[in-house]
Enzyme design. Structure first.
Site, short mmCIF file in Angstrom:
data_model
loop_
_atom_site.label_atom_id
_atom_site.label_comp_id
_atom_site.label_asym_id
_atom_site.label_seq_id
_atom_site.Cartn_x
_atom_site.Cartn_y
_atom_site.Cartn_z
N ASN A 101 0.84 -1.21 0.00
CA ASN A 101 0.00 0.00 0.00
C ASN A 101 0.87 1.25 0.00
O ASN A 101 1.93 1.30 0.63
CB ASN A 101 -1.01 -0.01 1.16
N GLU A 137 0.38 5.22 0.54
CA GLU A 137 -0.56 6.24 0.98
C GLU A 137 -0.16 7.63 0.50
O GLU A 137 0.91 7.81 -0.10
CB GLU A 137 -0.67 6.19 2.52
N CYS A 193 -4.19 0.56 -2.30
CA CYS A 193 -3.98 -0.67 -1.52
C CYS A 193 -2.91 -1.55 -2.16
O CYS A 193 -2.66 -1.48 -3.37
CB CYS A 193 -5.27 -1.47 -1.45
N GLU A 243 -3.06 -4.73 -2.81
CA GLU A 243 -3.60 -5.68 -3.80
C GLU A 243 -3.70 -5.04 -5.18
O GLU A 243 -3.34 -5.64 -6.19
CB GLU A 243 -4.99 -6.17 -3.37
N CYS A 260 -10.10 -5.15 1.12
CA CYS A 260 -11.22 -4.20 1.17
C CYS A 260 -12.15 -4.44 -0.03
O CYS A 260 -11.81 -5.16 -0.98
CB CYS A 260 -10.71 -2.77 1.18
N CYS A 289 -10.76 -3.67 -3.57
CA CYS A 289 -9.77 -4.68 -4.00
C CYS A 289 -10.46 -5.99 -4.37
O CYS A 289 -10.04 -6.68 -5.30
CB CYS A 289 -8.72 -4.90 -2.91
N1 THU Z 1 -5.15 -1.55 2.73
C1 THU Z 1 -4.63 -2.37 1.79
O1 THU Z 1 -3.51 -2.15 1.27
N2 THU Z 1 -5.35 -3.44 1.43
C2 THU Z 1 -6.58 -3.76 1.93
O2 THU Z 1 -7.25 -4.64 1.40
C3 THU Z 1 -7.06 -3.06 3.11
C4 THU Z 1 -6.45 -1.73 3.35
C5 THU Z 1 -4.39 -0.36 3.11
C6 THU Z 1 -5.03 0.93 2.68
C7 THU Z 1 -4.45 1.90 3.69
O3 THU Z 1 -3.18 2.33 3.22
C8 THU Z 1 -4.24 1.05 4.94
O4 THU Z 1 -4.28 -0.30 4.51
C9 THU Z 1 -5.29 1.26 6.00
O5 THU Z 1 -6.56 1.15 5.48
#
Ligand code: THU
Length: 161
Positions: free
Chosen positions: A62, A64, A73, A75, A112, A115
C-alpha cells in the site's frame, strides 16, 4: 418471495507451517514486502506477493498519500504491476499479509471491497481462478480458492449487457 443463503468456502490453517512449500514461500514474501509499504498515516503496512501462471512473481504494497483518497492498496498495486509487466497472464496465487504498527498482526485480514472488485475482474479477464492466502505476520492462515468467493453478488461487465 424466497430466501437464499449464500455461502463461501474458506480453508483455515493454524499457521504457515501447515502450508505446502509453494504457498509458504509466497506468504513469507508477502510478510517480507510489508516493509516496502508507505503507510505513514495509517501505520498499517500491507504486503501482497503473487505467483503468475507463467511462473513469474510480482509484489505490491500500500502506498498512501497526504491526500488520503490518492492512496492505493497493496492488492491493486500488485494487480496493476502484474497487468503491466505480464499483460494477459493470470495469477495463480496471491498471498496478502499486513504489519499493524499500532497493534497486533496475528490474524488474517480480508481485502477491502474495492480490492475484491479488482481481484474479481482480474480473474475474469485472464480467465484464471485466483487463489488467495490471507495471514498476518504470524498465526492463522486462510485460503480462499476463488476470488469470487470474496465478493458474492459481484457487479461485473455481464451486468451491463
Ligand atoms: N489496505 C490495503 O492495502 N489493502 C486492503 O485490502 C485493506 C487496506 C491499506 C489501505 C491503507 O493504506 C491502509 O491499509 C489502512 O486502510
Amino acid at each position: 418471495m424466497k430466501k437464499e443463503l449464500v455461502q463461501i468456502n474458506i480453508i483455515e490453517y493454524d499457521s504457515i507451517d501447515e502450508l505446502n512449500e509453494d504457498d509458504a514461500s509466497l506468504l513469507k514474501e508477502a510478510r517480507k514486502v510489508t516493509q516496502y509499504a508507505y503507510a505513514p498515516y495509517s501505520n498499517f503496512k500491507v504486503g501482497a506477493f503473487a505467483k503468475l501462471v507463467n511462473g513469474k512473481t510480482v509484489s505490491g504494497t500500500n502506498q498512501e498519500n497526504a491526500s488520503f483518497p490518492a492512496g492505493i492498496c497493496a492488492e491493486r498495486t500488485l494487480l496493476s504491476a502484474a497487468a503491466s509487466l505480464f499483460p494477459g497472464i493470470g495469477i495463480e496465487t496471491i498471498a496478502i499479509s499486513y504489519n499493524n504498527l499500532n497493534g497486533e498482526s496475528n490474524k488474517p485480514v480480508s481485502p477491502c471491497g474495492i480490492c475484491r472488485q479488482s481481484l474479481f475482474e482480474f480473474q475474469q479477464r485472464t480467465k484464471n481462478k485466483i487463489r488467495i492466502l490471507l495471514s498476518g505476520m504470524e498465526g492463522k492462515v486462510q485460503l480462499i480458492e476463488n476470488a469470487q468467493d470474496l465478493l458474492p453478488l459481484v457487479f461485473c461487465a455481464d451486468d451491463m449487457k
